[in-house]
Scaffold this motif. Structure first.
Motif, PDB file in Angstrom:
ATOM      1  N   LEU A  33      -5.566-103.890 -59.328  1.00 47.76           N
ATOM      2  CA  LEU A  33      -5.917-102.606 -59.938  1.00 47.76           C
ATOM      3  C   LEU A  33      -4.791-102.053 -60.798  1.00 47.76           C
ATOM      4  O   LEU A  33      -5.020-101.219 -61.671  1.00 47.76           O
ATOM      5  N   GLY A  34      -3.560-102.515 -60.554  1.00 45.85           N
ATOM      6  CA  GLY A  34      -2.446-101.982 -61.317  1.00 45.85           C
ATOM      7  C   GLY A  34      -1.949-102.875 -62.425  1.00 45.85           C
ATOM      8  O   GLY A  34      -0.949-102.572 -63.072  1.00 45.85           O
ATOM      9  N   THR A  35      -2.659-103.991 -62.684  1.00 44.29           N
ATOM     10  CA  THR A  35      -2.160-104.935 -63.682  1.00 44.29           C
ATOM     11  C   THR A  35      -2.396-104.469 -65.115  1.00 44.29           C
ATOM     12  O   THR A  35      -1.524-104.584 -65.960  1.00 44.29           O
ATOM     13  N   ALA A  36      -3.571-103.946 -65.399  1.00 42.61           N
ATOM     14  CA  ALA A  36      -3.899-103.572 -66.776  1.00 42.61           C
ATOM     15  C   ALA A  36      -4.630-102.235 -66.782  1.00 42.61           C
ATOM     16  O   ALA A  36      -5.413-101.947 -65.883  1.00 42.61           O
ATOM     17  N   PRO A  37      -4.385-101.404 -67.791  1.00 39.87           N
ATOM     18  CA  PRO A  37      -5.094-100.122 -67.861  1.00 39.87           C
ATOM     19  C   PRO A  37      -6.568-100.338 -68.189  1.00 39.87           C
ATOM     20  O   PRO A  37      -6.917-101.089 -69.088  1.00 39.87           O
TER      21      PRO A  37
END
Length: 320
Positions: free
Chosen positions: A236-240
């Motif tokens: 969930l935190g890899t790409a906006p």
């Protein structure tokens, strides 16, 4: 000469097909029995449901609250809401729990991720998972009909809920599913469309159009394959990802969903299958350009004319 042109085309197409375009937008339209939404840490959703019953589950649960007029749900980052349209009576069921982002979001805001107001009674999930209820469950209700014979079950309620954050459409088939199973929440049908903008005209053009099969699961954040909490947090935190849309009910006792997602890829999984990512590559963008299509059509036309001109003298040459 033809082999040289083919090799040149392959040398151009290969790197373009391996590189994913990031400035793309996806549009999702679906007919589903169930969906889940998880607001991100900087997002809030407020849902007005009208008449509904609320039940707190787990340790420290309060007695059931029955609505006389109105129910509202306030979701902040870290919450997870599973919205389901019950096929037996066409009413809504919403299960509210803590999502994988709960600890991270609570550390930033310090506010409860889920607050439910049933008339004057307030239910919430504590910021500390060890305290209070572990989940809240809502079921919409209907007022008593003046005419008992009047059937309102198949009429849409007019309820429209906003969606924002991570949205997952569909669910796995429950055990015992079959001809006698009528409550398995599934994605019924849908369509995924990817659009991009031409660099010269700034015109929005479709690049990918794909039908969603019944029983599929669609994840706007492409994190279905990461079941564990640490893996989901990392995914969930890899790409906006920016996903927003609406959900409302229809006369078929299902939910209609419309989503607009700005992301590099969307995850799709068939029932029982692994997730695959749908992404727009630079090759997709290249072949969708109007200039490229017109150039290819002109080149094909000129090639056909050249072959015709070359063949004309042979047509009028006298037979030996």
């Amino acid at each position: 000469m033809m082999l040289l042109l083919a090799a040149l085309a392959a040398a151009i197409a290969l790197p373009l097909s391996l590189r994913t375009a990031t400035d793309t937008a996806f549009t999702l339209t679906a007919n589903t029995d169930v969906l889940s939404v998880e607001p991100l840490c900087d997002q809030e959703l407020v849902w007005d449901l009208g008449r509904a019953e609320a039940v707190a589950l787990g340790a420290g649960a309060a007695p059931p609250a029955r609505a006389a007029s109105a129910t509202s749900v306030h979701l902040r980052g870290g919450a997870r809401a599973v919205v389901e349209r019950r096929p037996d009576d066409g009413l809504w069921r919403i299960d509210l729990t803590r999502g994988p982002l709960h600890a991270r979001c609570i550390a930033q805001t310090g506010q409860p991720a889920v607050v439910v107001t049933v008339d004057d009674q307030v239910l919430e999930l504590s910021t500390d998972p060890a305290k209070g209820p572990r989940a809240l469950s809502l079921r919409t209700t209907r007022p008593a009909a003046a005419n008992p014979k009047e059937d309102k079950d198949d009429k849409p309620s007019g309820t429209v809920l906003l969606l924002s954050g991570r949205v997952v459409l569909g669910e796995l088939l429950r055990h015992g599913g079959g001809w006698k199973q009528t409550t398995s929440p599934l994605l019924r049908e849908g369509k995924l469309e990817a659009r991009t903008r031409e660099p010269f005209t700034d015109r929005s053009v479709p690049v990918i159009e794909e039908a969603l099969d019944a029983g599929s699961r669609v994840d706007t954040h492409a994190c279905l394959a990461h079941a564990g909490a640490p893996a989901q947090l990392a995914c969930l935190g890899t790409a906006p990802v920016s996903a927003s849309g609406i959900v409302y009910d229809n006369k078929d006792r299902a939910l209609d969903v419309k989503l607009h997602v700005t992301t590099a890829r969307i995850g799709i999984a068939q029932h029982g299958g692994e997730q695959r990512a749908v992404a727009v590559t630079w090759w997709n963008r290249f072949v969708s350009l109007q200039f490229v299509q017109m150039f290819a059509a002109t080149l094909l036309l000129l090639g056909t004319l050249a072959q015709t001109v070359i063949a004309l003298p042979g047509l009028f040459r006298p037979a030996p």
